[in-house]
Write a protein that holds these residues in place. Sequence first.
Motif, PDB file in Angstrom:
ATOM      1  N   TRP A  89       0.833  -1.359  -0.079  1.00 54.36           N
ATOM      2  CA  TRP A  89      -0.041   0.002  -0.005  1.00 54.36           C
ATOM      3  C   TRP A  89       0.828   1.205  -0.071  1.00 54.36           C
ATOM      4  CZ3 TRP A  89      -5.050  -0.253  -0.940  1.00 54.36           C
ATOM      5  CH2 TRP A  89      -5.596  -1.407  -0.665  1.00 54.36           C
ATOM      6  N   THR A  97      -0.496  -2.712   5.614  1.00 58.47           N
ATOM      7  CA  THR A  97       0.510  -3.527   5.334  1.00 58.47           C
ATOM      8  C   THR A  97       1.856  -2.739   5.244  1.00 58.47           C
ATOM      9  OG1 THR A  97       0.029  -3.704   3.134  1.00 58.47           O
ATOM     10  CG2 THR A  97      -0.639  -5.604   4.282  1.00 58.47           C
ATOM     11  N   HIS A 120      -2.410 -14.892   0.085  1.00 58.77           N
ATOM     12  CA  HIS A 120      -1.511 -13.374   0.549  1.00 58.77           C
ATOM     13  C   HIS A 120      -0.882 -13.833   1.774  1.00 58.77           C
ATOM     14  CE1 HIS A 120      -2.382  -8.766   0.128  1.00 58.77           C
ATOM     15  NE2 HIS A 120      -1.090  -9.026   0.493  1.00 58.77           N
ATOM     16  N   SER A 131      -8.010  -7.869   7.918  1.00 61.36           N
ATOM     17  CA  SER A 131      -8.541  -6.659   7.379  1.00 61.36           C
ATOM     18  C   SER A 131      -8.754  -6.571   5.737  1.00 61.36           C
ATOM     19  CB  SER A 131      -7.836  -5.250   7.761  1.00 61.36           C
ATOM     20  OG  SER A 131      -6.527  -5.314   7.019  1.00 61.36           O
ATOM     21  N   HIS A 132      -7.935  -7.480   5.276  1.00 65.07           N
ATOM     22  CA  HIS A 132      -8.044  -7.667   3.745  1.00 65.07           C
ATOM     23  C   HIS A 132      -9.107  -8.840   3.181  1.00 65.07           C
ATOM     24  CE1 HIS A 132      -4.099  -5.582   4.175  1.00 65.07           C
ATOM     25  NE2 HIS A 132      -4.195  -5.408   2.673  1.00 65.07           N
ATOM     26  N   TRP A 136     -10.772  -8.428  -0.551  1.00 66.78           N
ATOM     27  CA  TRP A 136     -10.716  -9.606  -1.669  1.00 66.78           C
ATOM     28  C   TRP A 136     -11.847 -10.398  -2.012  1.00 66.78           C
ATOM     29  CZ3 TRP A 136      -6.791  -9.512  -5.068  1.00 66.78           C
ATOM     30  CH2 TRP A 136      -5.493  -9.127  -4.549  1.00 66.78           C
TER      31      TRP A 136
END
Length: 361
Positions: A89, A97, A120, A131-132, A136
């Motif tokens: 990011w 991240t 990932h 949090s991802h 996704w």
Amino acid sequence: MNAPETHVLQMARFIRAPREKVFDAFIAESLLSAWHCPRGMRVVTAQVDARVDGAWRLEMVSRDGMRMAVGGRYLELRRPERLVTTWQWEGDHQALTPVHTLIEVDLVAKDGGTELRMTHSGFATPGARDSHTHGWSSCFNQLSDLLDPRGSAGTLTLLGDLRSSYVRTARMGFAEKGVAITLDPVPPHSPQINAIHPFGRVPALRDGDIEVWETSAILKYLDESFGDGLLLTPRRSIDRVACEQWVSAVNSYFYDTMVRRCVLQFAFPKEADGRPDRAVVDVALAEMPAQLAALDKAYRRSDFLAGDALSFADLFVAPILAAVEALPEGARLLSDRPHIRRAQAAIRQRPSFTRTDPSRG
């Protein structure tokens, strides 16, 4: 000295498209722009140098103008089966991240389509990994929309009995936004509904791995996820307040009086002779004029309840009023409500109303 522990996110998704098309969607700028962001956002910049050690970068923006940018480098490209990239990011979002993480995508031919398996890795904390997850999931929903021959109907399934006014409200919302869905006409408390809605009510929505229950939540998810074109949320704050008032009135008063204690008594009579319970119906009929008077007053200035355009409020009210009109007492109840009749005549001309008529399925 031991290396710091890292955390891994693994996801799998079936895409109804050949591996070559799925692989190309990860490396073609025009295709990345169409799917590589969560619902409710859009990609404004996609830059790709699709070769080993080549860089890629995406910039996305939300409806409220928040910008996010992410990029990395390709470490492995084996069309159509595997690609590996770094992920980082930029700017204020580096906290998500703060170090480069690694994305590995494997594409396996399966059942006439492709099973996408993504790993990932490299997250410093479980929170950073988690949090991802939604992002996704939402991205892969958009990828499915793009490549599945059915479009969004391959991803979005609305569950519920088509006779329900709430199910019709949700269906009208999707029709107004032009978003294709698949219908699963199951009753309340069925296994399919209970798997999503903790209280077994309809409707419920499945968008890939994302599940939403309650009509208001479904419509808000729809409006925020598919923001281009028509918005069902009023733009002015005073109109948003009015919209919320009428949706609350439907849930607190109108549905109970007009549907539960009146319409449903005729649809599912409980008396031994096959007639509705007149004691229940007559009490509801006595309460209905005051509620209809409030609606008639609100419709005096416009065909819409919240401002000068269609909103959630109209979608909640229209199916109920249609059911009331079909009652034996319906014509009498609405005979002295000219503003309701005018507004309902207008909404019944909309394709979203005619296409969701329960008698049509």
